[in-house]
Structure formats: structure tokens, C-alpha cells
Design an enzyme around this catalytic site. Structure first.
Site, PDB file in Angstrom:
ATOM      1  N   GLU A  22      42.527  28.021  48.032  1.00 28.42           N
ATOM      2  CA  GLU A  22      41.115  28.568  48.301  1.00 28.42           C
ATOM      3  C   GLU A  22      40.425  28.159  46.748  1.00 28.42           C
ATOM      4  OE1 GLU A  22      40.276  32.567  48.773  1.00 28.42           O
ATOM      5  OE2 GLU A  22      41.679  32.678  50.521  1.00 28.42           O
TER       6      GLU A  22
HETATM    7  C1  LIG Z   1      34.015  37.772  31.890  1.00 28.30           C
HETATM    8  C2  LIG Z   1      34.509  38.036  33.472  1.00 28.30           C
HETATM    9  C3  LIG Z   1      33.808  39.474  33.783  1.00 28.30           C
HETATM   10  C4  LIG Z   1      35.986  38.010  33.406  1.00 28.30           C
HETATM   11  C5  LIG Z   1      36.298  38.520  34.684  1.00 28.30           C
HETATM   12  C6  LIG Z   1      37.808  38.628  34.750  1.00 28.30           C
HETATM   13  C7  LIG Z   1      38.256  39.202  36.111  1.00 28.30           C
HETATM   14  C8  LIG Z   1      37.385  40.214  36.536  1.00 28.30           C
HETATM   15  C9  LIG Z   1      38.587  38.137  37.330  1.00 28.30           C
HETATM   16  C10 LIG Z   1      39.418  37.158  36.727  1.00 28.30           C
HETATM   17  C11 LIG Z   1      40.246  36.716  38.153  1.00 28.30           C
HETATM   18  C12 LIG Z   1      39.448  37.191  39.250  1.00 28.30           C
HETATM   19  C13 LIG Z   1      40.174  37.337  40.578  1.00 28.30           C
HETATM   20  C14 LIG Z   1      40.503  35.764  41.017  1.00 28.30           C
HETATM   21  C15 LIG Z   1      40.701  35.915  42.459  1.00 28.30           C
HETATM   22  C16 LIG Z   1      40.471  36.648  43.214  1.00 28.30           C
HETATM   23  C17 LIG Z   1      40.799  36.587  44.826  1.00 28.30           C
HETATM   24  C18 LIG Z   1      39.645  36.770  45.535  1.00 28.30           C
HETATM   25  O1  LIG Z   1      39.961  36.571  46.949  1.00 28.30           O
HETATM   26  C19 LIG Z   1      39.534  35.686  47.591  1.00 28.30           C
HETATM   27  O2  LIG Z   1      38.585  35.071  47.370  1.00 28.30           O
HETATM   28  C20 LIG Z   1      37.539  34.903  48.460  1.00 28.30           C
HETATM   29  C21 LIG Z   1      36.139  35.207  47.652  1.00 28.30           C
HETATM   30  O3  LIG Z   1      35.966  36.123  47.053  1.00 28.30           O
HETATM   31  C22 LIG Z   1      37.730  36.046  49.482  1.00 28.30           C
HETATM   32  O4  LIG Z   1      36.569  36.003  50.408  1.00 28.30           O
HETATM   33  C23 LIG Z   1      39.045  35.679  50.269  1.00 28.30           C
HETATM   34  O5  LIG Z   1      39.184  36.357  51.330  1.00 28.30           O
HETATM   35  C24 LIG Z   1      40.069  36.017  49.303  1.00 28.30           C
HETATM   36  O6  LIG Z   1      41.284  35.389  49.680  1.00 28.30           O
HETATM   37  C25 LIG Z   1      38.678  38.131  45.267  1.00 28.30           C
HETATM   38  C26 LIG Z   1      38.380  38.266  43.797  1.00 28.30           C
HETATM   39  C27 LIG Z   1      39.639  37.900  42.903  1.00 28.30           C
HETATM   40  C28 LIG Z   1      40.763  38.982  42.904  1.00 28.30           C
HETATM   41  C29 LIG Z   1      39.218  37.921  41.601  1.00 28.30           C
HETATM   42  C30 LIG Z   1      38.591  39.269  41.052  1.00 28.30           C
HETATM   43  C31 LIG Z   1      38.027  39.220  39.553  1.00 28.30           C
HETATM   44  C32 LIG Z   1      39.088  38.602  38.410  1.00 28.30           C
HETATM   45  C33 LIG Z   1      40.215  39.486  38.285  1.00 28.30           C
END
Ligand SMILES: CC(C)CCC[C@@H](C)[C@H]1CC[C@H]2[C@@H]3CC=C4C[C@@H](O[C@@H]5O[C@H](CO)[C@@H](O)[C@H](O)[C@H]5O)CC[C@]4(C)[C@H]3CC[C@]12C
Length: 763
Positions: free
Chosen positions: A515
Site C-alpha cells: 500500500e
Molecule cells: C506532521 C504530521 C501531522 C505528522 C503525522 C504523524 C502521524 C499522525 C502519521 C505518521 C504515520 C501515519 C500513519 C501511517 C499509516 C497509516 C495506515 C493507514 O491505513 C491504510 O491506509 C489507507 C488510507 O488511509 C486505508 O484506506 C487502508 O485501508 C489502510 O490499510 C491509515 C493511516 C495510518 C494509521 C497513518 C495515520 C497517521 C500517522 C500515524
């Protein structure tokens, strides 16, 4: 039929001769997260208990795609040169009726979807993904069936009142069907992942991976809930897999199905929380109501609490006014009567010590509701004995062992895609029997800034991977300035993820980005009225640059056939689809507004044509390129013409890439602004008659205006497949393909040049 994929000694995907191949494609499609009948998107309001009561009667047939439409979508994807599909499905779609009660009709429908994918010219490589987000639809995401929450003793109908989960559905006005609330009351952008820190999801993951250690009293039908749930989950997955093998063995014989992923984005739940009385300082994501774990326990038992609240601001997530949550007499746990009814329905017998209407963490002595002192947290460090590394190397590995053994019992040949928690190091499995030579490491990457702010910020970027893995003593050091540096920083992050994965699993394990993607609803959806996709192009081009610079295989999140401008991918306001039916309309409207514009070099016909493309074979190639009608391609490829309208940010999605390298990869870069593609490799010793195959899309590289410089000048081009065959010598080799400067058109947003429209045509 496409050739079988092998793994080289260096851990790259390759053909049987050892030529390096690249897998590219999409996740098809996020509609699998929601039932099709009745159609229950996350913007379906919850008006009564039917949402819960009828959850065992839903059907997911037609998600991912309506069968009749499969061919059309696959051809469209193949026209990007894509050869791979990640096919997500949910546990709920297989086993919604109750434990062990499978929806065989849905399984057969999946077999048919796969068969149709395979029947489109040379098929596609497909791997299956047991998908979940924050456990289930009923805890704000997708994945597990409702009965799993009942199994843990939860009453999901009360999650809203107790803030045990945040569901988009509660933010929809049943009268208008539109979102309700303004500012603080509305459903914030990308709030759904905060469910990872709420009672429902955090408890479910703790039970699923660590029930035996942390909830020994949760015994159901003689088994700890961890074993019970893991057993049911892996059985459901393997029932589907075995059924596909049984009903359509040709999908395996024809190299269509290439493997299975372990589970999407596993999570540690409460494990690793050192103090349940505080919101951990190091938590990266704080948005909306943010109770501490202890407050979540209390709320779950109906006790009113005042909790912290965070907002997204220019400076990240900042604390706002606290907010009082009053469950109004409701509890997140089933009362005795409700639980008896549920237990009778599913034939569950629980450990007599497991009291109803009681927080299971209270049951395990983590806290108590003292008659005189009120709620008291007794063991703030209850889950602190396990840290992230311990979780991954033990609890996750225990799960992985189960699914690995069941999978290998039915399939010794296909790949198993091991996916650790998002952006975390995989377990150290070197020298373990679990690591066989058909194991792939599945990584996910999302750029934190792009994801959370839904814009392409060219000035300020963040090293997301570094931040998440606490590589900086101060988060300010994770900041990067300027678009070029941001792009390089993303490229460096992917390289580091690959390096870290290989250091845990060994050099021989390939890394696959299963992904990666961007939200398309950037800048408050401005592009949907202006058709100016420059932000999206900038963000996607940065990802493309990072991926191809590391020669990484990937499947973009996502392609959604039912995407709309209003509701995106129909799930939690996400809008990641690279294609939308609404963009087809946008494209048509724009064309009718600008009748004087010449047609694009990428011919966009209105329907799929199954005849060979003649359009570009008629254009005159430069004398140094020989046109070749025969092509010996052993990757899934496509010569069928299709309608490309509906693709968003097509300039950045459509990219040249080495389908097959006769040698090893050194460097690649596609400069969208200059329409230049450079590939460097080390050619194999021995044969010079085997070419390197480069997908060279006419969208960017009109054949008649090409100029090529290379270390060995022998090329043929197949216009139907848009493939350049480059015959080169052994040793260090390079090729630079460019559109002659007078024929280049700049893309707004790429490299700062805004002088010409994206879709300009030079005749
Ligand atoms: C300056 C910024 C505000 C700093 C941001 C830091 C954190 C809030 C982010 C850093 C890494 C992020 C996480 C990375 C991956 C993620 C997985 C994701 O799930 C998949 O993504 C698709 C699109 O969203 C979704 O539809 C799929 O089904 C999933 O398999 C969801 C978000 C997150 C957990 C992401 C959250 C924000 C951070 C922690």
C-alpha cells in the site's frame, strides 16, 4: 500466460532466467470494506438497532466489482502498464453469519472475479489481502464480523455513547443523508485511525494477539479468546483460499494467484502502554476526543469523564478545550440478558468467572470501582511489560506462525507476504523455519503531512518513517524544507524501510509496498471543480520518484470503481482512488468547454475496444528505433485500447518503468517536467540477445518525437504494448529517453513550471 515469478539471491523479483522484474498495480478495491446488499457505506446513517441486528444477513457480493465490469476495469489498469492486483477482502465478508458459518456464495463470487481477471489478455498477477482497519466496521473501520465484538463481551450499539469508537455513520443526518455538524461537532478529516486508541479496537487487538497473557479469564468454549479468534480468522481465510484452489486450479497453474498476505496492518492494542493513566506523549496521532486508556475503561462502564481534545493545526495536533463525555447510563459491555441471548445464538459457553456488563480489564484487576474512592487504576503498567519489539517478535510471530503453517499446508509454491505493523520493523526471523524462500515483506507507506493535511505541501515535509520510529531526539529535526528535499526525503524513507526490512528478514527477502497512495480530495476538493490536479500530481509524482528510484514493486492504494466526488471511496470520507466515474464526467465537461483544444496524444475512446491499437503504430518512429510487431513478453501485459478518462492525475500515475531488466538495477528516474526517463543497470554477462523491457507510455513519449541516448544503440519498440526493447552489452549500461524539447509540455505543479496546460498536444 504470465511467467512464474521467482526470487533472486539478492531478494528481487525475477523471471526463471534471473532477469529482474517489477510488479506494479493497485489495491482493487476498497468497496470490499462495506456490504453491497444492503449497501452500507460509512455514510449510511445508523437510525436504529437494525444496523447491528441485521449484520449477520449482509452480503458483499459485487464488492470489489460487478462481474460484468471486471474486464473493463482490468483493461483500464493494464493500460498503465500495471501487472499486479492486491485483492483485499474482509473476514466479515466470509463469516458474517456467525462463527464457522461461511458465505460460500461470496467465496464463489471471488473465484469468478479472479477467473475474469485472469481471462483478460495475459491476465494479471493477484495476491490476496485479509483486510482490516481498526478491527471492524462496528469500531469505525472494516474487517471483522460483528460477532467478534460480542465474543469479547462488547455491546457495539453503545460504542458511540461511551466513546469506545468513532463511526462516520453517526455523523450523517438521516433526513438529508448529508454530514451533520460544524467544526468541532463534525467528523474530522482522517479521524478514523484514532480508533486504534479507543476502547473497542484497542481491546480487540489486545485480545486477538495477547489474550492468553493479558486476559486469561476470557475463555470461550474452553479456549482463550486469543486462540478462539485467531483460529476462526485463519480458518476463514484458508477456507476461501482452499476453495479457490479447488474450484479454479488454473488460476494457480497460470500464475495468476501469486500469494497471500498475513493480515493487513496488525496492531498491538494496549500492549506497550506504560502508563494507562496518561495519553502517551510519544503517540503520533492525537485528534478529536482523546481519552486515556483508564478513561476509556471508565467510559466503557458508563462513568462520565472529561477527556482531552485535539485539533489539527498548522503546528501538528494541538490540545484544545477538554470535553466531557457522558455515557448517559449506557455501557460498552453486554448486560447479562443480552449476553445470554448472544451466547445461546452462537453456542458460546464462557468461563463462569467472566462477569457480564463488566469491563474485562476490571475483571483482570487493572482497575476497580471502589465503593468509597470511586474508580481507581490499580495496575497502570499492566500492558507495559510488552514493548513494541517484544510484541512484534512474539505475539505477532505467534499469529504469523499459525497462518504460515495453515497456508503452507495447502500451498507450498505461492508467496506469503509477511506484513508487520505499519511502518515498523518486521520480526527478526533470520534462521527461523518460518522464513522460506517464497516469503515477501509487505510494507505500507503514507506521507504523514499529505495524509493528515490533505494537501501537497511543497515547502514543509516530515520524515514520517523517522518520526514514527523515533529516530529523532526532537520531532523538529524530522522537518524537511523545499519540494526537492521533500521528494528526496520520501525516496530515502522507502530506501530505509527496505534496508530495515532486509536487516530483520535477510537480504533474500523481497520488499513489496503493498500500500502506498495519496488522498485525492486535496485542498478541500478544489480539483473537482477546477480540474486542476497539480497538488495531486505533485504528491503522486513524489511517490513515483521514490519508488522507481529504489526499483520497488508496489500496489497503489487504491482503485475504487464506485468512487464519487461527494463520498470518495464510500468509506470514512477517504478518497484515494486513482480513478473515478465522476472524473470521467469532469473530463467530458472540460472538453466540451474547450472545443478548440486538440485531442490528447493518449487517445481516449469512450469504450473498451478489443482490437489491437493502430493509432500509434502509424506514427513514424525515429530511424534508430525499429518497430516490432512481435513481442516476447512474459509479464501480464495488454495491447487493448481503452478509455483513460476518469483517471486522476494521470500524468503522475502513468510512468515508464523497467518491466524486465536483463541484469541488475542501478538507478531509475522519470522526470515528469522534462519528460525524460533514465535507467541505469548492470547488464548480464553472456547474452546480448535478451533485451531489457521498458514500459514506455505514449501518454508521455510520443514515438515520433523521441530522442534516445544510450550506452548501446539497439532498440525495438512495440506500439501495441508500448514496450521498448533495449538490447545492451554486459556491465554498466544507461539509457536516457526524452521527448525532444520542443514537444514537451509542462505539468502544472511539477518542478514549479506552470506555463502550459498538463494536457497539451504538439502536432
Ligand atoms: C506532521 C504530521 C501531522 C505528522 C503525522 C504523524 C502521524 C499522525 C502519521 C505518521 C504515520 C501515519 C500513519 C501511517 C499509516 C497509516 C495506515 C493507514 O491505513 C491504510 O491506509 C489507507 C488510507 O488511509 C486505508 O484506506 C487502508 O485501508 C489502510 O490499510 C491509515 C493511516 C495510518 C494509521 C497513518 C495515520 C497517521 C500517522 C500515524
Amino acid at each position: 500466460m504470465p511467467a512464474k515469478i521467482h526470487i533472486s539471491v539478492n531478494g528481487e523479483f525475477c523471471d526463471k532466467e534471473g532477469n529482474v522484474i517489477q510488479l506494479r498495480g493497485v489495491n482493487l478495491d476498497p468497496s470490499i470494506k462495506i456490504p453491497a446488499k444492503p449497501f452500507l457505506s460509512t455514510h449510511t446513517p445508523i437510525v436504529d438497532d437494525k444496523f447491528f441486528e441485521d449484520a449477520d444477513k449482509v452480503s458483499f457480493i459485487n464488492h470489489p466489482l460487478i462481474l460484468e465490469d471486471v474486464e473493463e476495469h482490468i483493461i483500464r489498469l493494464k493500460s498503465l502498464g500495471y501487472n499486479t492486483i492486491r485483492l483485499p477482502f474482509t473476514w466479515e465478508s466470509l463469516e458474517h453469519a456467525g462463527p464457522g458459518q461461511y458465505d460460500y456464495d461470496y467465496m464463489d463470487y471471488i473465484v469468478e472475479v479472479l477467473t475474469r481477471i485472469n481471462s483478460v489478455e495475459q491476465g494479471m498477477y493477484v495476491y490476496l489481502d485479509p483486510h482490516q482497519d481498526v478491527w471492524s466496521r462496528f469500531s469505525g473501520g472494516s474487517g471483522a464480523p460483528l460477532w467478534t465484538l460480542y465474543c469479547a463481551g462488547f455491546q457495539p450499539a453503545n460504542f458511540q455513547a461511551t466513546d469506545a469508537a468513532i463511526l462516520h455513520n453517526y455523523y450523517i443526518d438521516p433526513k438529508t443523508g448529508r454530514e451533520i455538524g460544524k467544526d468541532e461537532e463534525s467528523y474530522p478529516k482522517m479521524v478514523w485511525p484514532t480508533n486504534y486508541f479507543k476502547l473497542a479496537c484497542q481491546t480487540m487487538f489486545t485480545l486477538f494477539f495477547g489474550g492468553k497473557q493479558f486476559a486469561p479469564k476470557c475463555i470461550i468454549n474452553g479456549e482463550n479468546i486469543q486462540d478462539y479468534m485467531q483460529g476462526k480468522f485463519s480458518d476463514a481465510i484458508m477456507t476461501l483460499y482452499a476453495r479457490i484452489k479447488d474450484k479454479a486450479p488454473e488460476l494457480f497453474d497460470n500464475n495468476c494467484i501469486i500469494g497471500l498476505e498475513s493480515v493487513n496492518e496488525p496492531n498491538c492494542g494496549y500492549m506497550g502502554e506504560a502508563n494507562l493513566d496518561v495519553v502517551p506523549k510519544e503517540r503520533d496521532l492525537k485528534l478529536g476526543r482523546t481519552p486515556t486508556a483508564f478513561q476509556s475503561f471508565m467510559l466503557g462502564e458508563g462513568i462520565k469523564c472529561t477527556v482531552e481534545q485535539y485539533k489539527r493545526t498548522f503546528f501538528g495536533f494541538t490540545k484544545g478545550k477538554p470535553c466531557t463525555v457522558n455515557p448517559g447510563g449506557k455501557k460498552a459491555w453486554l448486560n447479562a440478558q443480552e449476553r445470554d441471548t448472544i451466547d445461546a445464538k452462537y453456542n458460546w459457553e464462557r468461563n463462569p468467572e467472566w462477569e457480564p456488563e463488566t469491563c474485562i480489564w476490571k475483571l483482570h484487576g487493572v482497575w476497580e470501582n471502589n465503593q468509597t474512592r470511586g474508580p481507581v487504576l490499580l495496575k497502570p503498567n499492566y500492558f507495559g511489560q510488552v514493548n513494541e519489539t517484544v510484541f512484534i517478535n512474539n505475539h505477532f510471530v505467534e499469529y504469523y506462525t499459525g497462518i504460515y503453517n495453515k497456508f503452507r499446508a495447502v500451498d507450498k509454491e505461492s508467496f506469503i507476504f509477511l506484513q508487520p505493523p505499519v511502518m515498523k520493523l518486521p520480526p527478526n526471523l533470520q534462521n527461523s523455519k518460518l522464513l522460506d524462500d517464497r516469503t515477501v515483506c509487505a510494507c505500507h507507506f503514507y506521507d504523514g503531512m499529505t495524509l493528515m493535511y490533505k494537501t501537497w505541501n511543497k515547502r514543509i515535509g516530515i520524515d514520517t518513517y523517522g518520526l514514527v520510529n523515533k529516530k529523532y531526539s526532537n520531532p523538529a529535526f524530522a522537518v524537511v524544507l523545499g519540494e526537492n528535499n521533500i521528494r528526496k526525503c520520501i525516496r530515502k524513507q522507502l530506501a530505509e524501510m527496505q534496508k530495515d526490512a532486509k536487516s530483520a528478514l535477510g537480504e533474500k527477502v523481497p520488499v513489496f509496498f503493498t500500500e502506498i497512495g495519496i488522498p485525492f480530495d486535496m485542498d478541500d476538493k478544489k480539483a473537482y471543480t477546477t480540474n486542476d490536479y497539480s497538488s495531486q500530481i505533485g504528491a503522486l509524482d513524489a511517490l513515483g520518484f521514490a519508488l522507481e528510484g529504489n526499483n520497488l514493486s508496489y500496489t497503489l492504494w487504491c482503485y475504487c470503481s464506485i468512487n464519487s466526488h461527494e463520498w470518495g471511496d464510500n468509506w470514512n470520507n477517504e478518497d484515494f482512488s486513482i480513478w473515478s466515474p465522476d472524473d470521467k464526467l469532469l473530463y467530458r465537461e472540460n472538453r466540451s468547454k474547450t472545443p478548440t483544444r486538440a485531442p490528447s496524444p493518449t487517445s481516449t475512446t469512450d469504450s473498451v475496444s478489443t482490437s489491437k491499437s493502430k493509432s500509434s503504430s502509424s506514427s513514424q518512429p525515429p530511424s534508430f528505433i525499429q518497430l516490432e510487431s512481435k513481442l516476447d513478453l512474459d509479464s501480464p501485459s495488454c495491447s487493448l485500447e481503452t478509455d483513460l478518462s476518469g483517471y486522476r492525475a494521470l500524468d503522475a500515475i502513468m510512468r515508464p518503468f523497467p518491466i524486465k531488466i536483463h541484469g541488475t538495477f542501478e538507478f531509475a528516474e522519470f522526470n515528469l517536467h522534462n519528460r525524460t526517463y533514465v535507467l541505469k543497470l548492470v547488464g548480464k554477462t553472456g547474452t546480448t540477445t535478451v533485451p531489457t523491457h521498458i514500459f514506455l507510455p505514449r501518454h508521455h513519449f510520443a514515438l515520433e518525437h523521441l530522442s534516445i541516448r544510450s550506452s548501446s544503440d539497439h532498440y525495438t519498440y512495440n506500439a501495441d504494448y508500448q514496450v521498448l526493447e533495449w538490447f545492451h552489452e554486459p556491465g554498466h549500461q544507461y539509457i536516457e529517453i526524452r521527448l525532444k524539447s520542443k514537444y514537451r509540455c509542462s505539468t502544472p505543479g511539477s518542478d514549479g513550471s506552470n506555463d502550459l496546460p498538463a494536457e497539451c498536444v504538439i502536432s
